[in-house]
Scaffold this motif. Structure first.
Motif, PDB file in Angstrom:
ATOM      1  N   GLU A   1       0.842  -1.187   0.000  1.00  0.00           N
ATOM      2  CA  GLU A   1       0.000   0.000   0.000  1.00  0.00           C
ATOM      3  C   GLU A   1       0.879   1.240   0.000  1.00  0.00           C
ATOM      4  OE1 GLU A   1      -3.432   0.202   2.677  1.00  0.00           O
ATOM      5  OE2 GLU A   1      -2.998  -1.862   3.289  1.00  0.00           O
ATOM      6  N   ILE A   2       0.370   2.306  -0.573  1.00  0.00           N
ATOM      7  CA  ILE A   2       1.100   3.569  -0.609  1.00  0.00           C
ATOM      8  C   ILE A   2       1.348   4.067   0.816  1.00  0.00           C
ATOM      9  CG2 ILE A   2       1.112   5.954  -1.430  1.00  0.00           C
ATOM     10  CD1 ILE A   2       1.230   3.866  -3.653  1.00  0.00           C
ATOM     11  N   GLY A   3       2.618   4.328   1.135  1.00  0.00           N
ATOM     12  CA  GLY A   3       2.969   4.927   2.413  1.00  0.00           C
ATOM     13  C   GLY A   3       2.982   4.001   3.606  1.00  0.00           C
ATOM     14  N   GLU A   4       2.655   2.720   3.409  1.00  0.00           N
ATOM     15  CA  GLU A   4       2.616   1.773   4.519  1.00  0.00           C
ATOM     16  C   GLU A   4       3.937   1.002   4.612  1.00  0.00           C
ATOM     17  OE1 GLU A   4       0.195   1.505   6.820  1.00  0.00           O
ATOM     18  OE2 GLU A   4      -0.673   3.242   5.784  1.00  0.00           O
ATOM     19  N   PRO A   5       4.268   0.471   5.800  1.00  0.00           N
ATOM     20  CA  PRO A   5       5.508  -0.300   5.939  1.00  0.00           C
ATOM     21  C   PRO A   5       5.558  -1.462   4.960  1.00  0.00           C
ATOM     22  CG  PRO A   5       4.586   0.217   8.100  1.00  0.00           C
ATOM     23  CD  PRO A   5       3.551   0.627   7.085  1.00  0.00           C
ATOM     24  N   LEU A   6       6.769  -1.818   4.555  1.00  0.00           N
ATOM     25  CA  LEU A   6       6.941  -2.960   3.674  1.00  0.00           C
ATOM     26  C   LEU A   6       6.722  -4.250   4.449  1.00  0.00           C
ATOM     27  CD1 LEU A   6      10.129  -1.842   1.691  1.00  0.00           C
ATOM     28  CD2 LEU A   6       7.729  -1.354   1.218  1.00  0.00           C
ATOM     29  N   SER A   7       6.292  -5.281   3.732  1.00  0.00           N
ATOM     30  CA  SER A   7       5.994  -6.580   4.338  1.00  0.00           C
ATOM     31  C   SER A   7       6.917  -7.642   3.757  1.00  0.00           C
ATOM     32  CB  SER A   7       4.528  -6.949   4.069  1.00  0.00           C
ATOM     33  OG  SER A   7       4.234  -8.248   4.527  1.00  0.00           O
ATOM     34  N   ILE A   8       7.569  -8.402   4.623  1.00  0.00           N
ATOM     35  CA  ILE A   8       8.445  -9.481   4.170  1.00  0.00           C
ATOM     36  C   ILE A   8       7.575 -10.670   3.780  1.00  0.00           C
ATOM     37  CG2 ILE A   8      10.433 -10.923   4.688  1.00  0.00           C
ATOM     38  CD1 ILE A   8      10.939  -7.880   4.680  1.00  0.00           C
ATOM     39  N   GLN A   9       7.602 -10.994   2.493  1.00  0.00           N
ATOM     40  CA  GLN A   9       6.751 -12.057   1.972  1.00  0.00           C
ATOM     41  C   GLN A   9       7.550 -12.940   1.010  1.00  0.00           C
ATOM     42  OE1 GLN A   9       3.205 -10.419   0.195  1.00  0.00           O
ATOM     43  NE2 GLN A   9       2.854  -8.973   1.868  1.00  0.00           N
TER      44      GLN A   9
ATOM     45  N   SER B   1       5.737 -12.620  -9.328  1.00  0.00           N
ATOM     46  CA  SER B   1       4.324 -12.945  -9.109  1.00  0.00           C
ATOM     47  C   SER B   1       4.148 -13.496  -7.701  1.00  0.00           C
ATOM     48  CB  SER B   1       3.837 -13.972 -10.137  1.00  0.00           C
ATOM     49  OG  SER B   1       4.547 -15.194 -10.001  1.00  0.00           O
ATOM     50  N   GLN B   2       2.892 -13.567  -7.307  1.00  0.00           N
ATOM     51  CA  GLN B   2       2.552 -14.120  -5.996  1.00  0.00           C
ATOM     52  C   GLN B   2       1.155 -14.723  -6.095  1.00  0.00           C
ATOM     53  OE1 GLN B   2       1.830 -11.404  -2.621  1.00  0.00           O
ATOM     54  NE2 GLN B   2       3.427 -12.520  -1.526  1.00  0.00           N
TER      55      GLN B   2
ATOM     56  N   THR C   1      15.618  -4.548  -5.907  1.00  0.00           N
ATOM     57  CA  THR C   1      16.711  -5.187  -5.180  1.00  0.00           C
ATOM     58  C   THR C   1      16.388  -5.519  -3.732  1.00  0.00           C
ATOM     59  OG1 THR C   1      17.626  -3.002  -4.665  1.00  0.00           O
ATOM     60  CG2 THR C   1      18.461  -4.123  -6.633  1.00  0.00           C
ATOM     61  N   PHE C   2      15.196  -5.170  -3.249  1.00  0.00           N
ATOM     62  CA  PHE C   2      14.817  -5.554  -1.887  1.00  0.00           C
ATOM     63  C   PHE C   2      14.288  -6.989  -1.896  1.00  0.00           C
ATOM     64  CE2 PHE C   2      13.777  -0.859  -0.698  1.00  0.00           C
ATOM     65  CZ  PHE C   2      15.136  -0.576  -0.643  1.00  0.00           C
ATOM     66  N   ALA C   3      15.095  -7.866  -2.446  1.00  0.00           N
ATOM     67  CA  ALA C   3      14.721  -9.275  -2.582  1.00  0.00           C
ATOM     68  C   ALA C   3      15.999 -10.105  -2.695  1.00  0.00           C
ATOM     69  CB  ALA C   3      13.853  -9.481  -3.825  1.00  0.00           C
TER      70      ALA C   3
ATOM     71  N   LEU D   1      26.507   3.263   6.328  1.00  0.00           N
ATOM     72  CA  LEU D   1      26.217   3.742   7.678  1.00  0.00           C
ATOM     73  C   LEU D   1      25.778   2.625   8.605  1.00  0.00           C
ATOM     74  CD1 LEU D   1      24.259   7.010   6.839  1.00  0.00           C
ATOM     75  CD2 LEU D   1      26.706   6.726   7.251  1.00  0.00           C
ATOM     76  N   ASP D   2      25.138   1.621   8.066  1.00  0.00           N
ATOM     77  CA  ASP D   2      24.638   0.512   8.881  1.00  0.00           C
ATOM     78  C   ASP D   2      24.450  -0.696   7.973  1.00  0.00           C
ATOM     79  OD1 ASP D   2      23.784  -0.848  11.099  1.00  0.00           O
ATOM     80  OD2 ASP D   2      21.796   0.083  11.183  1.00  0.00           O
ATOM     81  N   ARG D   3      24.611  -1.865   8.526  1.00  0.00           N
ATOM     82  CA  ARG D   3      24.387  -3.116   7.799  1.00  0.00           C
ATOM     83  C   ARG D   3      23.244  -3.845   8.484  1.00  0.00           C
ATOM     84  NH1 ARG D   3      29.441  -4.752   4.902  1.00  0.00           N
ATOM     85  NH2 ARG D   3      30.923  -3.031   5.160  1.00  0.00           N
ATOM     86  N   ILE D   4      22.182  -4.090   7.752  1.00  0.00           N
ATOM     87  CA  ILE D   4      20.982  -4.644   8.359  1.00  0.00           C
ATOM     88  C   ILE D   4      20.487  -5.847   7.549  1.00  0.00           C
ATOM     89  CG2 ILE D   4      20.303  -2.419   9.325  1.00  0.00           C
ATOM     90  CD1 ILE D   4      18.251  -2.163   7.065  1.00  0.00           C
ATOM     91  N   ALA D   5      19.602  -6.615   8.178  1.00  0.00           N
ATOM     92  CA  ALA D   5      18.937  -7.714   7.485  1.00  0.00           C
ATOM     93  C   ALA D   5      17.678  -7.190   6.798  1.00  0.00           C
ATOM     94  CB  ALA D   5      18.571  -8.814   8.483  1.00  0.00           C
ATOM     95  N   LEU D   6      17.205  -7.931   5.823  1.00  0.00           N
ATOM     96  CA  LEU D   6      15.998  -7.529   5.094  1.00  0.00           C
ATOM     97  C   LEU D   6      14.831  -7.312   6.043  1.00  0.00           C
ATOM     98  CD1 LEU D   6      14.695  -7.116   2.255  1.00  0.00           C
ATOM     99  CD2 LEU D   6      14.057  -9.544   2.337  1.00  0.00           C
ATOM    100  N   GLU D   7      14.753  -8.102   7.096  1.00  0.00           N
ATOM    101  CA  GLU D   7      13.637  -8.013   8.041  1.00  0.00           C
ATOM    102  C   GLU D   7      13.586  -6.663   8.756  1.00  0.00           C
ATOM    103  OE1 GLU D   7      15.741 -10.534   7.756  1.00  0.00           O
ATOM    104  OE2 GLU D   7      14.342 -11.988   6.858  1.00  0.00           O
ATOM    105  N   ASN D   8      14.712  -5.934   8.751  1.00  0.00           N
ATOM    106  CA  ASN D   8      14.764  -4.652   9.456  1.00  0.00           C
ATOM    107  C   ASN D   8      14.660  -3.458   8.506  1.00  0.00           C
ATOM    108  OD1 ASN D   8      15.158  -5.960  11.958  1.00  0.00           O
ATOM    109  ND2 ASN D   8      17.343  -6.155  11.547  1.00  0.00           N
ATOM    110  N   ILE D   9      14.185  -3.682   7.311  1.00  0.00           N
ATOM    111  CA  ILE D   9      14.172  -2.626   6.307  1.00  0.00           C
ATOM    112  C   ILE D   9      13.333  -1.425   6.723  1.00  0.00           C
ATOM    113  CG2 ILE D   9      12.251  -3.667   5.001  1.00  0.00           C
ATOM    114  CD1 ILE D   9      13.663  -2.655   2.445  1.00  0.00           C
TER     115      ILE D   9
END
Length: 371
Positions: A10-18, A124-125, A138-140, A339-347
């Motif tokens: 959704e526009i403006g909503e947090p990303l969801s790990i799927q 696809s999903q 690239t967020f995958a 600046l920081d190294r993070i996991a995808l779950e913390n995007i």
């Protein structure tokens, strides 16, 4: 294949790990195992843009390892380390054949539609289409991208640093070296010391400028500018920036001014602070509702150049390897931009930091994958 991705639903909503499906690359495409991707403010812009199709996978600053190639691919092979360019080009249009590949329009229709170059998606999903972002997404864990988005890098290049080359680094460096054409011994003012501005400073330093003057309203950014090569700093919220720049240049103004701020007021100051015969390069994207005002009186007598620069006038297959090699030779700073190294779950934490006015904005949080 199935893979994990940060999905914008959704526009403006947090990303969801799927978990999503990624199909095989077509003839002119490459499957890349993403190893690192920067989280750029432009990703936040896409998240908040009502024209962004959903669901989509954001991300346009990436680097990884080539996993598979389409039948027609010749630029890279399986196992190559690559940095990804979010603006592939066709090579045959009027702009490409005259060497202005950064002006090629081939990518923008598909980019706005959320597809790859052929107007279809590989994502696809549950049988439903998932859209691409900037032809990269690239967020995958993996991505299928156009061959012209894949630039081979030296094997020893670390991928977290490599991921940043494809956007802010190339844009800032290119603004100074390609668009402005900074010359040895010249004076340069950089307006807006963020992720692009610090790399414009680096470009000016590498080009041999004698004075590199960083202009910003944040003291922390001005301190950081010195680490990247600024010889002088001006807090434009505290002093008359035009007068200060004239004072540093014997009253005549700088040879080159590069505005990375995106504010028309800064560009107007850059114009007034540039000497006769000087060049003003605008990298930041203006609010289209704003108006740029420069003095009309005597315009023909000052001989100045005012030009826009998209993507730092980059030629990715030339510029990306040059930047990577300069980094490996200790001549270009990339480590400090991570600046920081993070996991995808913390995007979403990285996205939240963009709303913190005290947050350092001269580099990136980088997502690293252990796939």
């Amino acid at each position: 294949m199935k893979m994990n991705a940060a999905v914008m639903t959704e526009i403006g909503e947090p990303l969801s790990i799927q978990q999503v499906e990624l199909s095989e690359p077509k003839a002119n495409e490459v499957l890349v195992k993403i190893k690192a991707t920067g989280v750029c403010h432009s990703d936040l812009n896409s998240l908040n843009d009502p024209t962004t199709p959903t669901p989509t996978i954001l991300g346009h600053e990436g680097a990884g390892i080539v996993e598979a190639v389409g039948a027609n691919v010749t630029n890279v092979k399986v196992g190559d380390k690559v940095a990804l360019s979010w603006v592939p080009y066709c090579g045959t249009c009027e702009f490409c054949v005259t060497g202005e590949v950064h002006l090629c329009e081939s990518a923008f229709g598909p980019m706005f539609e959320g597809t790859l170059l052929d107007g279809t998606t590989r994502l696809s999903q549950n049988g439903e289409r998932v859209y691409h972002n900037s032809l990269l997404s690239t967020f995958a864990e993996y991505s299928v991208v156009p061959e012209m988005s894949c630039i081979k890098l030296p094997d020893e290049m670390p991928l977290a640093q490599a991921s940043l080359i494809g956007c802010g680094v190339a844009t800032g460096y290119g603004a100074a070296v390609n668009a402005a054409g900074v010359t040895p011994g010249s004076t340069v003012a950089i307006f807006g010391i963020g992720g692009v501005g610090v790399n414009a400073i680096q470009g000016a330093r590498i080009a041999g400028a004698s004075k590199i003057i960083a202009c910003d309203v944040k003291p922390a950014n001005l301190d950081i500018a010195k680490q990247f090569g600024a010889t002088h700093t001006i807090n434009s919220s505290e002093v008359d920036v035009e007068a200060a720049l004239k004072e540093l240049t014997n009253g005549v103004g700088v040879h080159f001014a590069i505005d990375c701020s995106g504010h028309t007021v800064a560009t107007e100051s850059a114009w007034k602070s540039t000497r006769k015969g000087g060049t003003v390069v605008v990298v930041g994207a203006f609010n289209p509702e704003k108006t740029l005002n420069i003095p009309a009186g005597g315009f023909h007598r000052v001989g100045k150049v005012l030009k826009g620069s998209f993507y730092g006038n980059a030629k990715p297959f030339r510029d990306f390897p040059i930047i990577a090699q300069m980094y490996l030779d200790g001549k270009f700073k990339l480590d400090d931009l991570v600046l920081d190294r993070i996991a995808l779950e913390n995007i979403n934490q990285a996205f939240d930091s963009f709303h913190d006015c005290n947050c350092v904005n001269v580099g990136r949080a980088v997502i690293e994958f252990n796939n």
